[in-house]
Design an enzyme around this catalytic site. Structure first.
Site, PDB file in Angstrom:
ATOM      1  CE1 TYR A 111      -3.412  -2.627   0.356  1.00  0.00           C
ATOM      2  CE2 TYR A 111      -3.938  -1.770   2.535  1.00  0.00           C
ATOM      3  CZ  TYR A 111      -4.216  -2.628   1.498  1.00  0.00           C
ATOM      4  OH  TYR A 111      -5.285  -3.471   1.589  1.00  0.00           O
ATOM      5  CE  LYS A 112       6.172   1.364  -2.872  1.00  0.00           C
ATOM      6  NZ  LYS A 112       6.966   1.868  -4.003  1.00  0.00           N
ATOM      7  CG  HIS A 138      10.958  -0.381   0.066  1.00  0.00           C
ATOM      8  ND1 HIS A 138      10.832   0.855  -0.530  1.00  0.00           N
ATOM      9  CD2 HIS A 138      10.207  -1.250  -0.656  1.00  0.00           C
ATOM     10  CE1 HIS A 138      10.024   0.741  -1.578  1.00  0.00           C
ATOM     11  NE2 HIS A 138       9.637  -0.529  -1.684  1.00  0.00           N
ATOM     12  CD  GLU A 182      11.725  -2.506  -5.675  1.00  0.00           C
ATOM     13  OE1 GLU A 182      10.678  -2.756  -6.287  1.00  0.00           O
ATOM     14  OE2 GLU A 182      11.735  -1.947  -4.558  1.00  0.00           O
ATOM     15  CB  ILE A 236       9.653   2.251  -7.770  1.00  0.00           C
ATOM     16  CG1 ILE A 236      10.521   1.143  -7.159  1.00  0.00           C
ATOM     17  CG2 ILE A 236       8.450   2.528  -6.893  1.00  0.00           C
ATOM     18  CD1 ILE A 236      11.116   1.502  -5.816  1.00  0.00           C
ATOM     19  N   GLY A 248       7.961  -1.738 -11.335  1.00  0.00           N
ATOM     20  CA  GLY A 248       7.431  -1.752 -12.694  1.00  0.00           C
ATOM     21  C   GLY A 248       6.501  -2.897 -13.020  1.00  0.00           C
ATOM     22  CB  ALA A 277       2.988  -0.068  -4.557  1.00  0.00           C
ATOM     23  CB  SER A 278       1.659   2.816  -8.368  1.00  0.00           C
ATOM     24  OG  SER A 278       2.585   2.216  -9.249  1.00  0.00           O
TER      25      SER A 278
END
Length: 230
Positions: free
Chosen positions: A12-13, A95, A143, A148, A183, A204-205
């Site tokens: 979720y960040k 992270h 990653e 991101i 990504g 996430a996004s």
């Protein structure tokens, strides 16, 4: 609840609409798709919501960040004991958006083991991965930080790099899992990640921005259930 592989981690960040009751509703959606498809999902909510999501769903819950701190002083730090008591199954370490001093990573990994948490250490290169795997983490999240919130999944843009990373982990510490992030936007990205040898993927996004989150998750679930576990 432990992570099972292959799996997909939804982070979720601090995106709008992911906290409190909104975050719980999203987790309920993820859990419903998990039940309908049999695919393995995990969620990384904002820290205050770990308890409510762990209590209300059967999803493994991953802390977005924890601190290397002993009991006592450390105002504002997030202790391993606190997230374990809240019902977390694991923790992200180092992270790119909340990096740890690399000297602390080994201590946090050891602390995760002590508290029954799965350790997921984030790295951005084969070299850093080789250093991190010496701490015997449960999983390495690989990653490129520049990818991101983009649509440049490494398994598509540089599959050889992913395969080299996976080969290194298998040679150095074959019990350590590999999760690809950065990504990941489509089920095809997840399938490509698993085909390159990864055990899991995450986003996430892409989840937060999906117009139909249930449909998006169902496509991800298909990629997971069609994969052959390593």
């Amino acid at each position: 609840m432990s992570l099972t592989y292959p799996c997909f981690l939804v982070n979720y960040k601090t995106y709008e609409g992911t906290a409190g009751t909104d975050g719980l509703e999203l987790a309920t959606t993820i859990d419903a798709v998990r039940q309908q498809t049999g695919a393995s999902f995990a969620v990384a909510p904002q820290t205050p919501d770990i308890y409510r999501i762990a209590e209300a769903t059967d999803l493994p819950v991953v802390a977005q960040s924890v601190d290397s701190t002993a009991a006592g002083r450390g105002n504002g730090n997030i202790s391993l004991a606190s997230v374990a008591e809240a019902g977390a199954s694991g923790a992200l370490i180092n992270h790119p958006e909340s990096q740890d001093a690399f000297g602390d990573v080994g201590d946090i990994v050891a602390g995760c083991a002590e508290h029954g948490l799965e350790s997921i250490v984030c790295v951005d290169s084969v070299e850093l991965g080789r250093a991190a795997v010496a701490f015997d983490p449960d999983c390495l999240l690989f990653e490129n930080p520049a990818d991101i919130a983009s649509d440049r999944a490494l398994a598509r843009t540089d599959p050889e790099r992913v395969e080299a990373f996976v080969s290194m982990v298998q040679a150095e510490r074959p019990d350590t899992r590999v999760l690809l992030g950065g990504g990941i936007t489509t089920a095809a990205d997840v399938a490509a990640s698993l085909e390159c040898g990864a055990d899991a993927a995450g986003a996430a996004s892409a989840f937060v921005d999906a117009s139909d989150r249930s449909a998006w998750l169902s496509e991800i679930a298909t990629a997971l259930t069609e994969a052959e576990p390593r």
